[in-house]
Scaffold this motif. Structure first.
Motif, PDB file in Angstrom:
ATOM      1  N   UNK A 172       0.836  -1.202   0.000  1.00  0.00           N
ATOM      2  CA  UNK A 172       0.000   0.000   0.000  1.00  0.00           C
ATOM      3  C   UNK A 172       0.871   1.253   0.000  1.00  0.00           C
ATOM      4  N   UNK A 173       1.936   1.211   0.765  1.00  0.00           N
ATOM      5  CA  UNK A 173       2.832   2.371   0.903  1.00  0.00           C
ATOM      6  C   UNK A 173       3.474   2.725  -0.434  1.00  0.00           C
ATOM      7  N   UNK A 174       4.091   1.749  -1.083  1.00  0.00           N
ATOM      8  CA  UNK A 174       4.767   2.011  -2.356  1.00  0.00           C
ATOM      9  C   UNK A 174       3.764   2.364  -3.456  1.00  0.00           C
ATOM     10  N   UNK A 175       2.582   1.783  -3.386  1.00  0.00           N
ATOM     11  CA  UNK A 175       1.543   2.112  -4.356  1.00  0.00           C
ATOM     12  C   UNK A 175       1.175   3.593  -4.273  1.00  0.00           C
ATOM     13  N   UNK A 176       1.091   4.122  -3.060  1.00  0.00           N
ATOM     14  CA  UNK A 176       0.772   5.541  -2.862  1.00  0.00           C
ATOM     15  C   UNK A 176       1.842   6.445  -3.458  1.00  0.00           C
ATOM     16  N   UNK A 177       3.097   6.080  -3.261  1.00  0.00           N
ATOM     17  CA  UNK A 177       4.202   6.878  -3.805  1.00  0.00           C
ATOM     18  C   UNK A 177       4.172   6.878  -5.320  1.00  0.00           C
ATOM     19  N   UNK A 178       3.943   5.719  -5.903  1.00  0.00           N
ATOM     20  CA  UNK A 178       3.895   5.591  -7.362  1.00  0.00           C
ATOM     21  C   UNK A 178       2.741   6.422  -7.934  1.00  0.00           C
ATOM     22  N   UNK A 179       1.593   6.403  -7.257  1.00  0.00           N
ATOM     23  CA  UNK A 179       0.446   7.182  -7.739  1.00  0.00           C
ATOM     24  C   UNK A 179       0.776   8.675  -7.796  1.00  0.00           C
ATOM     25  N   UNK A 180       1.325   9.208  -6.714  1.00  0.00           N
ATOM     26  CA  UNK A 180       1.651  10.637  -6.677  1.00  0.00           C
ATOM     27  C   UNK A 180       2.735  11.008  -7.674  1.00  0.00           C
ATOM     28  N   UNK A 181       3.724  10.129  -7.817  1.00  0.00           N
ATOM     29  CA  UNK A 181       4.826  10.400  -8.743  1.00  0.00           C
ATOM     30  C   UNK A 181       4.333  10.404 -10.187  1.00  0.00           C
ATOM     31  N   UNK A 182       3.475   9.461 -10.528  1.00  0.00           N
ATOM     32  CA  UNK A 182       2.905   9.411 -11.879  1.00  0.00           C
ATOM     33  C   UNK A 182       2.076  10.661 -12.158  1.00  0.00           C
ATOM     34  N   UNK A 183       1.274  11.074 -11.166  1.00  0.00           N
ATOM     35  CA  UNK A 183       0.481  12.302 -11.298  1.00  0.00           C
ATOM     36  C   UNK A 183       1.387  13.503 -11.559  1.00  0.00           C
ATOM     37  N   UNK A 184       2.480  13.588 -10.813  1.00  0.00           N
ATOM     38  CA  UNK A 184       3.397  14.718 -10.939  1.00  0.00           C
ATOM     39  C   UNK A 184       3.975  14.801 -12.345  1.00  0.00           C
ATOM     40  N   UNK A 185       4.421  13.674 -12.864  1.00  0.00           N
ATOM     41  CA  UNK A 185       5.033  13.653 -14.200  1.00  0.00           C
ATOM     42  C   UNK A 185       4.034  14.133 -15.252  1.00  0.00           C
ATOM     43  N   UNK A 186       2.805  13.636 -15.171  1.00  0.00           N
ATOM     44  CA  UNK A 186       1.794  13.986 -16.176  1.00  0.00           C
ATOM     45  C   UNK A 186       1.356  15.444 -16.040  1.00  0.00           C
ATOM     46  N   UNK A 187       1.038  15.884 -14.821  1.00  0.00           N
ATOM     47  CA  UNK A 187       0.532  17.244 -14.624  1.00  0.00           C
ATOM     48  C   UNK A 187       1.588  18.292 -14.945  1.00  0.00           C
ATOM     49  N   UNK A 188       2.806  18.060 -14.475  1.00  0.00           N
ATOM     50  CA  UNK A 188       3.868  19.049 -14.709  1.00  0.00           C
ATOM     51  C   UNK A 188       4.143  19.216 -16.207  1.00  0.00           C
ATOM     52  N   UNK A 189       4.063  18.121 -16.946  1.00  0.00           N
ATOM     53  CA  UNK A 189       4.325  18.189 -18.390  1.00  0.00           C
ATOM     54  C   UNK A 189       3.263  18.988 -19.135  1.00  0.00           C
ATOM     55  N   UNK A 190       2.096  19.191 -18.507  1.00  0.00           N
ATOM     56  CA  UNK A 190       1.002  19.915 -19.153  1.00  0.00           C
ATOM     57  C   UNK A 190       1.000  21.410 -18.817  1.00  0.00           C
ATOM     58  N   UNK A 191       1.941  21.842 -17.988  1.00  0.00           N
ATOM     59  CA  UNK A 191       1.993  23.256 -17.597  1.00  0.00           C
ATOM     60  C   UNK A 191       3.295  23.896 -18.083  1.00  0.00           C
ATOM     61  N   UNK A 192       3.366  25.223 -17.924  1.00  0.00           N
ATOM     62  CA  UNK A 192       4.587  25.965 -18.268  1.00  0.00           C
ATOM     63  C   UNK A 192       5.356  26.374 -17.020  1.00  0.00           C
ATOM     64  N   UNK A 193       5.120  25.687 -15.923  1.00  0.00           N
ATOM     65  CA  UNK A 193       5.756  26.043 -14.670  1.00  0.00           C
ATOM     66  C   UNK A 193       7.263  25.807 -14.720  1.00  0.00           C
ATOM     67  N   UNK A 194       7.996  26.723 -14.126  1.00  0.00           N
ATOM     68  CA  UNK A 194       9.452  26.622 -14.065  1.00  0.00           C
ATOM     69  C   UNK A 194       9.909  26.902 -12.636  1.00  0.00           C
ATOM     70  N   UNK A 195      11.028  26.284 -12.272  1.00  0.00           N
ATOM     71  CA  UNK A 195      11.634  26.557 -10.966  1.00  0.00           C
ATOM     72  C   UNK A 195      12.470  27.828 -11.083  1.00  0.00           C
ATOM     73  N   UNK A 196      12.250  28.773 -10.177  1.00  0.00           N
ATOM     74  CA  UNK A 196      12.960  30.042 -10.220  1.00  0.00           C
ATOM     75  C   UNK A 196      13.929  30.161  -9.051  1.00  0.00           C
ATOM     76  N   UNK A 197      14.997  30.942  -9.252  1.00  0.00           N
ATOM     77  CA  UNK A 197      15.995  31.114  -8.195  1.00  0.00           C
ATOM     78  C   UNK A 197      15.530  32.095  -7.127  1.00  0.00           C
TER      79      UNK A 197
END
Length: 481
Positions: A172-197
């Motif tokens: 259950x624990x690793x499944x939760x991590x994988x779910x959030x990580x997959x969400x992050x990859x997909x959502x971030x790729x759909x935005x123009x967000x950038x990390x700023x200094x």
């Protein structure tokens, strides 16, 4: 596109994604519930209580504030995104450092490793917040729901595979991590967000007023919603917590099926009508009527099918959840309607009243939970909690109708009359059915009760003249105002 068409299209897209997601989650949970024991689920349930608290700290009301604020530019969004990354990293480390104190509090050494590993789940969850809020702000509901469905499939496969290979609660624990990580990859790729200094103070102050009240509401609401799990795990037993957690989770699924489909759509659209309270009120009353017609009969149905549903979804090893689910099911219609109110407070830009409602709810819920835990019985705790939900239902709608909309409460409560009539009729018929089918198998009982409930519901909608109510969602009318 007018408000009704925007709501309808947004809700339909959200519904398709959400229902697909719930079907996948049910399938995965059903398998895991047969592969893992209640004690193993109880371990994760304890950590989830603290994980939810830290997730709330990461959020800080920033997500809804991004959606509500129409003046944010890309540089400001980048600054906020960078801030949430640093905040998520800091709080994840704090969460991991609390592993031993939490394990000591519950006198369970198994919690140490679980807590440390779940800190990664907290980190990835925090990183998801801004990308998801940006997409919702842009009303890109399809992208958000597609990401949720894909991440559920991937995480489900991982969880089942690990459970089959005897990873116990770590599945259950690793499944939760994988779910959030997959969400992050997909959502971030759909935005123009950038990390700023450079993170400017103005980037955060632009959303501070809104997010402050939202965060404080989330803070007090956390204890009113999670203190029960903390006290059950500490003073009753881990197994009792697992039974309670499963039952409570089932009562939340109707919200996931309906209000969690509606609320992500409501605020992004209604926020544009912030000063037009009449528009917001009419939308709220329309949504309330729909939720009441579904929630009240559903409450009756689930009360009389608690045993059958638990056996079907999780198996006979979860028999201890049946009486708890039966009691908590009485609050389903209340929670469904209450779950829609947060978006209404936000859309009217009255998070101050949302905070007040949250404080009042928390005081009542916390008091009820403490009394229930003191009895040492999760049945008594569940019963007292249902009464608390009912009182909170009354005070929340008072604040909306009187303080925000400056209207009479009678206009709200008259929406509940016809749903109540249908529900009372269903209660009588299912009670009789339950008596005559007492010796039949749970599958036969469930099938008969489903058929009877559907017939009563359809006929009730017809005879009360409300069969057209769902056209709000389903009908596509051109030129509609």
């Amino acid at each position: 596109m007018n408000i009704k068409n925007e709501l309808r299209n947004g809700i339909l897209i959200s519904a398709i994604g959400k229902y697909s997601n719930i079907i996948i989650q049910f399938f995965v949970l059903g398998i895991l519930s047969r592969l893992l024991t209640p004690d193993e689920f109880g371990i994760v349930a304890i950590i989830n209580v603290f994980l939810i608290f830290f997730t709330m700290l990461v959020d800080m009301g920033i997500g809804p504030a991004i959606i509500q604020n129409k003046s944010l530019n890309q540089k400001q969004l980048n600054g906020i995104f960078t801030f949430t990354i640093l905040l998520s990293l800091f709080l994840s480390i704090c969460f991991a450092l609390l592993a031993k104190p939490i394990a000591t509090f519950y006198n369970n050494v198994h919690l140490i490793n679980v807590c440390i590993i779940m800190s990664f789940s907290l980190l990835t969850s925090g990183l998801n917040m801004v990308p998801q809020s940006v997409l919702l702000k842009q009303k890109r509901f399809f992208e958000v729901n597609a990401a949720q469905v894909i991440s559920s499939i991937v995480s489900g496969i991982v969880g089942i595979t690990l459970a089959l290979n005897h990873f116990s609660y770590y599945a259950i624990v690793y499944s939760s991590i994988v779910r959030n990580l997959t969400m992050l990859i997909i959502l971030y790729s759909q935005t123009n967000l950038k990390i700023t200094k450079n993170i400017k103070k103005d980037d955060l102050s632009s959303i501070y007023a809104f997010s402050k009240n939202q965060f404080l509401f989330n803070f007090v609401n956390y204890f009113s919603r999670n203190l029960d799990s903390i006290l059950i795990g500490k003073f009753i037993s881990v197994r009792a917590l697992a039974y309670y957690d499963k039952a409570y989770m089932l009562t939340l699924y109707p919200n996931q099926l309906l209000t969690s489909v509606i609320t992500p759509v409501v605020q992004p659209i209604l926020s544009e009508y912030e000063k037009q309270h009449k528009v917001i009120k009419q939308t709220y009353l329309s949504l309330t009527k729909i939720l009441a017609f579904i929630g009240m009969p559903l409450t009756v149905f689930l009360f009389f099918t608690s045993k059958e549903i638990i056996y079907l979804l999780f198996g006979s090893q979860w028999t201890g959840s049946i009486p708890i689910f039966q009691i908590l099911s009485l609050s389903i219609w209340i929670q469904m309607i209450l779950s829609s109110t947060g978006s209404i407070f936000q859309s009217a830009n009255r998070t101050d009243l949302l905070l007040l409602s949250g404080v009042l709810s928390a005081l009542l819920n916390v008091s009820s939970i403490i009394v229930g835990a003191w009895t040492g019985s999760i049945k008594y705790l569940a019963s007292i909690l249902v009464l608390s939900f009912l009182v909170n239902f009354i005070q929340t709608n008072y604040l909306l109708m009187i303080k925000i909309f400056q209207d009479k409460q009678r206009e709200f409560y008259k929406n509940l009359v016809d749903p109540l009539k249908i529900s009372v009729l269903m209660l009588v018929v299912l009670a009789i059915t339950n008596y005559f089918l007492g010796e039949a198998s749970f599958l036969i009982q469930l099938t008969v009760k489903i058929i009877i409930s559907l017939i009563i519901f359809i006929l009730g909608m017809k005879f009360t003249g409300n069969y057209k109510i769902f056209h709000f969602i389903l009908r596509n009318r051109k030129g509609e105002n």
